[in-house]
Design an enzyme around this catalytic site. Structure first.
Site, mmCIF file in Angstrom:
data_model
loop_
_atom_site.group_PDB
_atom_site.id
_atom_site.type_symbol
_atom_site.label_atom_id
_atom_site.label_comp_id
_atom_site.label_asym_id
_atom_site.label_seq_id
_atom_site.Cartn_x
_atom_site.Cartn_y
_atom_site.Cartn_z
ATOM 1 N N THR A 178 0.852 -1.177 0.000
ATOM 2 C CA THR A 178 0.000 0.000 0.000
ATOM 3 C C THR A 178 0.892 1.232 0.000
ATOM 4 O O THR A 178 1.861 1.304 0.772
ATOM 5 C CB THR A 178 -0.923 0.039 1.232
ATOM 6 O OG1 THR A 178 -1.876 -1.025 1.135
ATOM 7 C CG2 THR A 178 -1.677 1.358 1.313
ATOM 8 N N PHE A 180 1.395 4.994 0.898
ATOM 9 C CA PHE A 180 0.919 6.031 1.812
ATOM 10 C C PHE A 180 1.547 7.371 1.433
ATOM 11 O O PHE A 180 2.680 7.417 0.950
ATOM 12 C CB PHE A 180 1.306 5.712 3.256
ATOM 13 C CG PHE A 180 0.535 4.566 3.869
ATOM 14 C CD1 PHE A 180 -0.520 4.807 4.726
ATOM 15 C CD2 PHE A 180 0.884 3.253 3.588
ATOM 16 C CE1 PHE A 180 -1.224 3.754 5.303
ATOM 17 C CE2 PHE A 180 0.193 2.193 4.165
ATOM 18 C CZ PHE A 180 -0.866 2.444 5.013
#
Length: 288
Positions: A178, A180
């Site tokens: 992921t 960020f």
């Protein structure tokens, strides 16, 4: 950590302690105190109000795609993007102490986590239940104590809530990350750092409602040899005629004003979210 801020502050994230966002905060800014927030808006607001020095929010996942709620909030927040971090996402199947995999009949977690661990759920012939947060599921299981329930969460959640790891790394695809982005009230004072330097600029551009508007905007990047690494579209206002695009592009120096001035010729509005150093993960992938 890429943001030039003093240590000892706090960094806001969405979720319960033990969430993957919590893990990302510890890796991105190890000298900062993680501040859990119930929603993405609350995490942004913590940074905007000064309760936190930074907010670290997920913007896209390799398997699940963009985080739509964060993208929508970017239109209204008054914060600057100051850094990025790529967090490995490794789901663990957690149970109460003493539980065995054969005991598990139901599995709870965030809807994205369930979608990324379908093989395990089918293998166990378990019923799945969507929850608001991976770590929140772990916390609820620890409070409930049901040996027939499992949750998909991080190893940190197991540690914090006293749960057993029944099976590790259970996602259908193990190479999952992921991305960020960190936000602050003040911009990152980026400076050139050498021949191998790479910077990312994030913008929101509203194109004119004319044929080929996006194409014309993108030709600016092509003409300048600039790589666009992310392009997301959305609608503005109360109709289907106002389109906006969130664009990330890479440059070898942080000064991008001349490029942005060219872009403005093809947009009604253009807002710079921030320019920040590329994460090491981006640099390693770019070198391949």
């Amino acid at each position: 950590m890429n943001h030039e801020a003093p240590g000892g502050g706090s960094i806001a994230f969405q979720g319960e302690p033990g969430a993957f966002s919590h893990l990302a905060c510890r890796e991105y800014a190890p000298d900062f105190t993680p501040l859990p927030c119930p929603s993405f808006y609350d995490a942004f607001e913590a940074a905007a109000s000064g309760r936190a020095s930074l907010a670290l929010l997920p913007v896209e996942n390799l398997l699940a795609g963009r985080v739509a709620d964060v993208h929508q909030l970017l239109h209204s927040i008054d914060l600057h993007a100051v850094g990025e971090h790529y967090q490995p996402i490794r789901f663990e199947l957690l149970g109460v102490p003493g539980a065995k995999i054969a005991d598990i009949t139901t599995i709870a977690s965030h809807v994205h986590a369930l979608a990324q661990c379908r093989k395990l759920i089918r293998e166990l012939n378990a019923k799945s239940f969507a929850a608001g947060d991976t770590a929140g599921s772990a916390k609820a299981l620890a409070e409930d104590g049901d040996r027939h329930r499992g949750v998909l969460a991080s190893s940190l959640a197991a540690e914090l809530y006293g749960l057993d790891v029944l099976r590790s790394d259970v996602a259908d695809q193990t190479n999952n990350f992921t991305r960020f982005v960190a936000f602050s009230k003040t911009p990152n004072p980026c400076r050139p750092t050498g021949e191998d330097a790479l910077f990312v600029t994030s913008i929101i551009a509203q194109t004119r409602n004319v044929p080929s508007a996006l194409f014309r905007l993108l030709t600016v990047f092509v003409a300048n040899g600039v790589n666009v690494s992310r392009l997301e579209s959305g609608l503005l206002g109360d109709n289907f005629e106002c389109s906006s695009f969130q664009i990330d592009f890479e440059t070898t120096e942080p000064a991008v004003q001349p490029l942005l001035e060219e872009c403005r010729h093809y947009t009604d509005t253009l807002r710079v979210i921030g320019t920040y150093p590329a994460a090491d993960f981006r640099l390693s992938r770019r070198a391949k």
